[in-house]
Design a protein around this motif. Sequence first.
Motif, PDB file in Angstrom:
ATOM      1  N   ALA A  82       7.050  50.317 118.761  1.00 36.31           N
ATOM      2  CA  ALA A  82       8.040  50.598 117.717  1.00 36.31           C
ATOM      3  C   ALA A  82       7.649  49.944 116.396  1.00 36.31           C
ATOM      4  N   CYS A  83       6.948  48.812 116.454  1.00 34.12           N
ATOM      5  CA  CYS A  83       6.587  48.150 115.197  1.00 34.12           C
ATOM      6  C   CYS A  83       5.673  49.027 114.347  1.00 34.12           C
ATOM      7  N   ARG A  84       4.924  49.932 114.999  1.00 31.23           N
ATOM      8  CA  ARG A  84       4.042  50.818 114.239  1.00 31.23           C
ATOM      9  C   ARG A  84       4.817  51.931 113.535  1.00 31.23           C
ATOM     10  N   SER A  85       6.052  52.198 113.975  1.00 33.48           N
ATOM     11  CA  SER A  85       6.887  53.218 113.316  1.00 33.48           C
ATOM     12  C   SER A  85       7.613  52.668 112.095  1.00 33.48           C
ATOM     13  N   LEU A  86       7.349  51.409 111.729  1.00 32.93           N
ATOM     14  CA  LEU A  86       7.981  50.821 110.543  1.00 32.93           C
ATOM     15  C   LEU A  86       7.278  51.217 109.254  1.00 32.93           C
ATOM     16  N   TYR A  87       6.108  51.870 109.381  1.00 29.23           N
ATOM     17  CA  TYR A  87       5.345  52.263 108.197  1.00 29.23           C
ATOM     18  C   TYR A  87       4.911  53.719 108.316  1.00 29.23           C
ATOM     19  N   GLY A  88       4.675  54.342 107.186  1.00 29.46           N
ATOM     20  CA  GLY A  88       4.132  55.689 107.167  1.00 29.46           C
ATOM     21  C   GLY A  88       2.613  55.660 107.209  1.00 29.46           C
TER      22      GLY A  88
ATOM     23  N   PHE B 142      -1.092  55.570 108.286  1.00 30.11           N
ATOM     24  CA  PHE B 142      -1.922  55.078 109.379  1.00 30.11           C
ATOM     25  C   PHE B 142      -1.630  53.588 109.530  1.00 30.11           C
ATOM     26  N   VAL B 143      -1.285  53.191 110.730  1.00 26.99           N
ATOM     27  CA  VAL B 143      -0.721  51.850 110.916  1.00 26.99           C
ATOM     28  C   VAL B 143      -1.419  51.124 112.061  1.00 26.99           C
ATOM     29  N   GLU B 144      -1.807  49.885 111.802  1.00 27.92           N
ATOM     30  CA  GLU B 144      -2.343  49.090 112.901  1.00 27.92           C
ATOM     31  C   GLU B 144      -1.327  48.052 113.327  1.00 27.92           C
ATOM     32  N   TRP B 145      -1.334  47.761 114.609  1.00 25.72           N
ATOM     33  CA  TRP B 145      -0.552  46.650 115.147  1.00 25.72           C
ATOM     34  C   TRP B 145      -1.570  45.584 115.541  1.00 25.72           C
ATOM     35  N   GLN B 146      -1.629  44.554 114.729  1.00 24.80           N
ATOM     36  CA  GLN B 146      -2.563  43.469 115.011  1.00 24.80           C
ATOM     37  C   GLN B 146      -2.032  42.656 116.184  1.00 24.80           C
ATOM     38  N   MET B 147      -2.855  42.476 117.195  1.00 26.50           N
ATOM     39  CA  MET B 147      -2.356  41.799 118.399  1.00 26.50           C
ATOM     40  C   MET B 147      -1.924  40.365 118.115  1.00 26.50           C
ATOM     41  N   GLY B 148      -2.604  39.698 117.157  1.00 28.37           N
ATOM     42  CA  GLY B 148      -2.287  38.303 116.857  1.00 28.37           C
ATOM     43  C   GLY B 148      -2.857  37.363 117.898  1.00 28.37           C
ATOM     44  N   GLU B 149      -2.807  36.100 117.569  1.00 35.27           N
ATOM     45  CA  GLU B 149      -3.366  35.094 118.483  1.00 35.27           C
ATOM     46  C   GLU B 149      -2.344  34.049 118.881  1.00 35.27           C
ATOM     47  N   ARG B 150      -1.312  33.907 118.061  1.00 33.39           N
ATOM     48  CA  ARG B 150      -0.363  32.811 118.300  1.00 33.39           C
ATOM     49  C   ARG B 150       0.489  33.057 119.539  1.00 33.39           C
ATOM     50  N   ALA B 151       0.824  31.980 120.220  1.00 35.00           N
ATOM     51  CA  ALA B 151       1.659  32.075 121.422  1.00 35.00           C
ATOM     52  C   ALA B 151       3.074  32.525 121.081  1.00 35.00           C
ATOM     53  N   ASP B 152       3.538  32.205 119.858  1.00 34.94           N
ATOM     54  CA  ASP B 152       4.907  32.595 119.504  1.00 34.94           C
ATOM     55  C   ASP B 152       4.986  34.004 118.926  1.00 34.94           C
TER      56      ASP B 152
ATOM     57  N   ASP C 231       2.130  36.240 114.452  1.00 36.92           N
ATOM     58  CA  ASP C 231       1.070  37.008 113.792  1.00 36.92           C
ATOM     59  C   ASP C 231       0.794  38.333 114.499  1.00 36.92           C
ATOM     60  N   SER C 232       1.693  38.756 115.397  1.00 37.82           N
ATOM     61  CA  SER C 232       1.543  40.050 116.074  1.00 37.82           C
ATOM     62  C   SER C 232       2.383  41.072 115.312  1.00 37.82           C
ATOM     63  N   ILE C 233       1.799  41.596 114.224  1.00 38.12           N
ATOM     64  CA  ILE C 233       2.589  42.403 113.293  1.00 38.12           C
ATOM     65  C   ILE C 233       1.923  43.733 112.960  1.00 38.12           C
ATOM     66  N   ALA C 234       2.746  44.674 112.509  1.00 37.29           N
ATOM     67  CA  ALA C 234       2.247  45.979 112.082  1.00 37.29           C
ATOM     68  C   ALA C 234       1.880  45.927 110.601  1.00 37.29           C
TER      69      ALA C 234
END
Lengths: 400, 400
Positions: B159-165, B167-177, B180-183
């Motif tokens: 769903a985070c990828r549907s927040l933008y029009g 071509f959208v990447e969802w960066q997996m991130g590295e932090r445990a919390d 940084d896992s954001i679209a």
Amino acid sequence: MASEKPLLAVTCTAPVNIAVIKYWGKRDEDLVLPINSSLSVTLHQDQLKTTTTAAVSKDFTEDRIWLNGREEDVEQPRLQACLREIRRLARKRRSTGDEDPLPLSLTYKVHIASVNNFPTAAGLASSAAGYACLAYTLAQVYGVDSDLSEVARRGSGSACRSLYGGFVEWQMGERADGKDSIARQVAPESHWPELRVLILVVSAEKKLMGSTAGMQTSVETSPLLRFRAESVVPARMAEMTRCIQERDFQGFGQLTMKDSNQFHATCLDTFPPISYLSDTSRRIVHLVHRFNTHHGQTKVAYTFDAGPNAVVFTLEDTVPEFVAAVQHCFPPESNGDKFLKGLPVRPTPLSDEFKAALNVDPIPGSIKYIIATQVGPGPQILDDPHAHLLGPDGLPKPAA
Amino acid sequence: MASEKPLLAVTCTAPVNIAVIKYWGKRDEDLVLPINSSLSVTLHQDQLKTTTTAAVSKDFTEDRIWLNGREEDVEQPRLQACLREIRRLARKRRSTGDEDPLPLSLTYKVHIASVNNFPTAAGLASSAAGYACLAYTLAQVYGVDSDLSEVARRGSGSACRSLYGGFVEWQMGERADGKDSIARQVAPESHWPELRVLILVVSAEKKLMGSTAGMQTSVETSPLLRFRAESVVPARMAEMTRCIQERDFQGFGQLTMKDSNQFHATCLDTFPPISYLSDTSRRIVHLVHRFNTHHGQTKVAYTFDAGPNAVVFTLEDTVPEFVAAVQHCFPPESNGDKFLKGLPVRPTPLSDEFKAALNVDPIPGSIKYIIATQVGPGPQILDDPHAHLLGPDGLPKPAA
């Protein structure tokens, strides 16, 4: 010293084998060297076998071959590779000074006839049995008693596993010349007498890609296949060997299913993707898992080669119930064809509760028939001269 | 300062997105953190969208939600996680001393109504559009203007990828919390105007396993999935980004197909195996490859999510011919339903030579219909109060 006969003929039989750790991908196309080791179960020849007669005579003017009564092109490369290799071994044996075991000239031409006792249309891997039988029969004709892995392998990789009965591994080997890429028996056919094999022959569509072309494309394009070969299969070979040695059906069955699934996963990861499983195959997978879930343990296990047919392993006492479940989910079409072939099976009635647990919509006719068989021995020599597929004239007998 | 209204309602829309580098598997089930990054194309809301109205009032006695006109359990954990997260962001905003943007109490209960403009039965990933729309709408209600990735992600990862029009990447991130896992938008919707998307809706059997349970089983049992996430996807993310930036359709299409195939390969490597593709899906795959082979280049590309429907990417000038090929191979059943939906398409007649090259047996009715669409923008706020799905009483309007 025996007098030179006008015709020397030998007839042998060889079995089909079914891999439980799958071979998919060559590291050397020419020598037929695999990218990973594999392990198979040899099926009993009472149900599935190839019979081959090879004859040599000074009167033959050329090498010839008949498959299922029909003459085929003897020049095809894999057949030529087998003939070249067996003659090389025969020459090597003579040149090492052993007594010449057979009074025939290596320059004589050979006639070969081969038949299967099962329909090619069944989609069972007939090339493994065929090339194993060819290698074994030619070895008798030429008096070769060394390891025949390479002869069979050059015809079809998995054929080397049909050179032995019981449970057989094909060690991938490390040498560039392939001399250590050989088949070896892990356990004899008497080792696990309760093990049964059910071949569920699926009403087939035409196969879209043969296994030789398929595995080559996979090696070239699937990132997952290389990882599987290098990082997954070695541990699975060790685990499968342990399961067989300990007759641990749960472990054997689960690993067999996982390895079949992973092989088909690498086919799907190939580009363009390869799909050997049909919707009926997937329904069989589903049925097997439901059956096991209902029993709370792995009582049956599927494996699929390069086609939609399922090969199901189970133990003797589970056969009647599982066959009944198959008949319930895939009711035979009443076309007069026998649905249960091979070893006698008496399906047990299923309870309504069990039928409900299987939770499948019956689809009539999508399984053509079942062949019930078991683990069997390796290639055999037939002493009866009536068994020869070639007559005294070196041509196929009318019956063949 | 505005006077407190009895009811504050906001209505927004959000798009469906289709991943071309697939997300499959969480490293944290609770925070919905993925084992690999993913990349998607946002589809146009003219064809596919979710509309959501959220309203708060001091008169509401409990949180409530209606989906497609039917009240659902507001206590379900993923919905609760979204509500908790958006309220946390709203509190955080207030406590940082920014001016209070909206005169409402965070203790007020919320009513939510949401509808899709496409049938749920189509098997399209409605949860992504649904949770993106929920996050976006609640953000308007509560005056939150920070990144909404986490709010949407807690509902449904993709769903985070549907927040933008675009071509959208969802960066997996590295932090445990998961902070940084954001679209993030890779390119806007205007970037590649010729790109078209055809959704081939396959006559569906029931889905055997949902994606949440499926990916969890895959993470636990598939050796290939971990390898894919760690060793294959990072390079593919970079390559896909390049293809999009350069509008390289050949590269984009091939990588899209390969990544879809690999995702389904890891499903098959799962134990018990997961099969989302049906025989019709496989026939579409086959058709696409034949079509491309005929043209000597990659002109169309398929991708499949956790279901049998195909999403096909192509360029505007290829649409008429490819749709004609689909109609040839999957003739519509004349059930009165419209076969071509969405953007207008005028299929071109196929030559007999082309039909022969496609080499498929036409199977009527196995594709229900096609939705033609294109790349589209992200979520939108609807200013027209008539658009609200909730009436002044905070209950769904009869029409909704």
